[in-house]
Design an enzyme around this catalytic site. Structure first.
Site, PDB file in Angstrom:
ATOM      1  N   GLU A  29       0.804  -1.226   0.000  1.00 42.15           N
ATOM      2  CA  GLU A  29       0.000   0.000   0.000  1.00 42.15           C
ATOM      3  C   GLU A  29       0.836   1.275   0.000  1.00 42.15           C
ATOM      4  OE1 GLU A  29      -2.841  -0.508   3.175  1.00 42.15           O
ATOM      5  OE2 GLU A  29      -3.732  -2.280   2.227  1.00 42.15           O
ATOM      6  N   GLU A  60      -6.488  -9.758  -3.234  1.00 42.64           N
ATOM      7  CA  GLU A  60      -7.267  -9.823  -1.988  1.00 42.64           C
ATOM      8  C   GLU A  60      -8.758  -9.657  -2.288  1.00 42.64           C
ATOM      9  OE1 GLU A  60      -5.777  -7.127   0.991  1.00 42.64           O
ATOM     10  OE2 GLU A  60      -3.688  -7.409   0.388  1.00 42.64           O
TER      11      GLU A  60
END
Length: 752
Positions: free
Chosen positions: A526, A627
């Site tokens: 991220e 994910e």
């Protein structure tokens, strides 16, 4: 190996009808304090019994008394009860507690129900059951579920959460078997109006702005010169469309970021339909000569005064029109729904053209994708036979060929957690339906080294052993996590020199220990949403992480990984910014091997997802959904969401794998996202998932032709072929790899 898709997973452990009278099952003893404080204790604090408190202002909601956890010195102090030996493994329980807080001038705080589990190997585990915002004014209900997969030696249920010296008040706490509710039927859409814009006067063709109104004291007017075509993502969904008129709404005199045009659409929304949002937007310099820095533009909905994101884009003041896109779905009947446009700073003029909100026919999109999949994921196969009889018996008794694909080689994986693998039913579904895995938390730095110098890889080792033993490939998630709130406290407290040393040690320990065992690594998770390491160690540290990881273990692909890349919801992680991140890393010498799109998505629309994939494809790197999860209270809609994402990924040539972020109830981070219920029943969303996987297997049946060949087109993967001849049956297996030319498989039948 063929993947079994059985949809029932039961065993003697969870077949309670034959073994347990639920009325006799008492998990919590003395749940209403009728027997005083017996069976209850304080968790590092004192507990007392009250009939009332605060001069009679606080009395029990039910019964005659309530308990208070008092003299609390830490947030984890509270009231507890040990339930060891009174629960059944693999059984879903529901906790209902009536709670309140009091004292220390705390008027509102979170109260959380937690399970402390001590496993046989002395491994501790904390399971968050549920939390609620409690106040000092009223009793509130805390409700949640839990399941224990293994056979722990001790289990304690306790309440915690409020600041120190604030009392936790408990009126009652009950734990009972959570029976599965019958799923709602699939939604029925009468006249759904697919593709029909529900926004009135979106093109302001007559020069008037009704029924638009303003939020705040800004002003609306009509301009001319907007694009005469729909934005690309809307065009992709709607197909050919008549030219637009070119008019647009101009919003001036804006003194707050939230000021802009709005319209009520309450009566036009249909529950459980997925709506796509699309518009052109542009910014102009207002009367105040506002900032020229990039500004965020947001199309939003106010649903009973709750903000719902309908898409965001970052725009610079100038003459360029920008596309904004998003989607939403409502699942509860609202009283009021308003669409509005907001975002740019005060003084900046906002222009909106051709705002479209329309329901999407996602099933039609899937039908189109299936045709595309045939080109992307299949290959022509020629079975060429030798040793056939040349006599007339061939005409009388043709050779019959039956081809069955037993395994599709396209990676479809899932997230697993250490506690999950204590449940043999979970393991059975996992190993039969997935060929890749990723660990939820067990490989993250805060899990392997929560305290400085105390390194523990036991959980990760256990999970890796299970995967390797079942020929399941594993992604390494993650080496670092760039978001500061996810960094363990001891790392945050290090000075620059010590932090760099700790980073290098983490890389060396992890990559050396597992050399050659992980196929991928998410190197620094991220990076579009955090900058902890970059802020402290400089911009070059990100590329350094990639370079050191590659030197320590050259075999795995090294990924970037981020969220909201594919849905238009977050301007921080647009495809354009993701591309820039990768190019910047590569310019510093980093070896970026893959692009990770997390895929935590709401109400997915294929055209929006595909647009992001198309843009990212210019990097020439494999794209993975790393994910993926979807959420809906209706299992059929949830299954449709998942089907949209599976086919969208499978149909795109740049996507090389899909990882689900879990599948088992109470083992996922999102509510209403599971495919399998907590006691092993595959729900309607799970059934849809298994049906899609079955569609990704090719089968063929026919006879050998005059050229001694049998041809068909099939997915990449492993096949079994059965040839029925006059002399008997021949069984062969073969593998179809990717390729642009027909694959010729030679089969000799002369030995018959």
């Amino acid at each position: 190996m063929e993947k079994n898709t059985n949809t029932n997973h039961t065993s003697d452990d969870n077949n309670d009808k034959n073994h347990t009278n639920e009325e006799q099952e008492k998990i919590i003893l003395n749940p209403n304090f009728e027997d005083g404080l017996n069976n209850w204790t304080g968790r590092a604090c004192k507990i007392v019994l009250h009939e009332s408190m605060d001069s009679g202002k606080i009395v029990p909601l039910s019964g005659k008394v309530f308990a208070a956890a008092t003299q609390r010195k830490d947030t984890w102090n509270g009231i507890q009860q040990e339930i060891s030996g009174r629960f059944r493994r693999k059984r879903v329980y529901e906790v209902t507690a009536v709670v309140r807080i009091f004292g220390n001038n705390v008027t509102s705080a979170t109260v959380q129900a937690t399970l402390w589990v001590l496993n046989a190997n002395k491994r501790e585990q904390y399971i968050v059951i549920a939390n609620v915002q409690a106040t000092d004014k009223n009793w509130v209900e805390l409700k949640g579920k839990f399941v224990i997969h293994g056979s722990p030696s001790r289990v304690i249920l306790y309440l915690e959460g409020p600041p120190p010296r604030a009392d936790i008040l408990l009126n009652s706490l009950v734990v009972q078997h959570a029976k599965r509710n019958r799923p709602s039927p699939p939604p029925f859409y009468e006249n759904p109006g697919f593709g029909v814009n529900i926004v009135e006067n979106s093109e302001v063709l007559d020069g008037g702005t009704k029924p638009w109104f303003t939020l705040g004291n800004c002003k609306l007017s009509v301009g001319q010169g907007a694009p005469r075509t729909l934005p690309p993502m809307a065009r992709d969904t709607l197909g050919p469309h008549k030219p637009l008129g070119g008019n647009y709404i101009v919003v001036t005199n804006r003194t707050q970021t939230w000021m802009g045009p709005a319209q009520m659409i309450t009566d036009k929304i249909k529950l459980f339909l997925t709506y796509q949002i699309s518009a052109w937007v542009k910014l102009g310099v207002g009367v105040s000569g506002s900032s020229m820095s990039p500004q965020n533009v947001n199309i939003a909905l106010s649903v009973d005064n709750q903000w719902v994101n309908g898409g965001q884009v970052e725009v610079t003041v100038g003459d360029t029109w920008h596309e904004i896109a998003g989607s939403f779905r409502l699942e509860k009947q609202p009283q009021n729904v308003m669409v509005y446009v907001q975002g740019p700073g005060a003084g900046i003029d906002l222009m909106i053209a051709a705002l479209q909100i329309f329901p999407v026919d996602r099933r039609e999109r899937v039908r189109c994708l299936k045709r595309q999949v045939d080109e992307v994921r299949k290959r022509d196969i020629v079975l060429k036979f030798s040793g056939l009889n040349d006599d007339e018996s061939f005409d009388l008794f043709p050779y019959i060929v039956k081809v069955k694909q037993t395994y599709n080689s396209f990676p479809v994986g899932t997230c697993i957690n250490r506690t999950d693998i204590d449940n043999e039913d979970f393991v059975d579904f996992f190993t039969k339906n997935f060929n890749w895995a990723v660990f939820g938390n067990e490989l993250k730095w805060y899990a392997t080294e929560a305290e400085r110098g105390k390194v523990n890889y036991q959980d990760a080792d256990d999970m890796l052993d299970l995967c390797i033993g079942n020929n399941i490939n594993v992604r390494g998630h993650c080496i670092f996590w760039e978001v500061e709130s996810t960094v363990q406290p001891w790392v945050r407290q290090l000075n620059k020199t010590d932090l760099m040393n700790a980073v290098q040690k983490r890389l060396t320990d992890l990559l050396t220990r597992y050399k050659g065992k992980f196929k991928h690594y998410d190197v620094n998770n991220e990076m579009l949403h955090g900058s902890f390491y970059q802020d402290r160690l400089g911009k070059g540290v990100r590329a350094l992480m990639f370079n050191i990881a590659h030197k320590l273990d050259p075999s795995p692909l090294l990924f970037v990984n981020d969220y909201h890349v594919e849905d238009g919801d977050d301007p921080r992680s647009s495809p354009e910014k993701y591309i820039k991140l990768v190019l910047d890393l590569e310019a510093q010498g980093a070896t970026v091997g893959g692009i990770g799109i997390q895929g935590h998505i709401d109400s997915p629309v294929g055209a929006i997802v595909c647009s992001a994939l198309d843009m990212l494809s210019v990097l020439g790197r494999p794209i993975w959904f790393t994910e993926l999860d979807v959420s809906s209270s209706n299992e059929y809609v949830r299954g449709e969401d998942l089907e949209v994402m599976l086919w969208e990924a499978f149909a795109h040539p740049s996507v090389e794998g899909i990882m689900l972020w879990g599948f088992w109830e109470l083992s996922m981070s999102r509510e209403n996202a599971n495919l399998v219920e907590g006691e092993g029943e595959v729900n309607e969303a799970g059934k849809r998932f298994l049906e899609v996987k079955q569609e990704w297997l090719s089968h063929a049946y026919g006879i050998i032709n005059d050229e001694s060949e049998f041809t068909f087109r099939g997915y990449h993967g492993t096949y079994a072929v059965e040839i029925c001849t006059p002399a008997g049956i021949v069984l062969k297996t073969f593998v179809v790899e990717k390729g642009d030319t027909p694959l010729v498989i030679s089969i000799d039948l002369s030995s018959l």
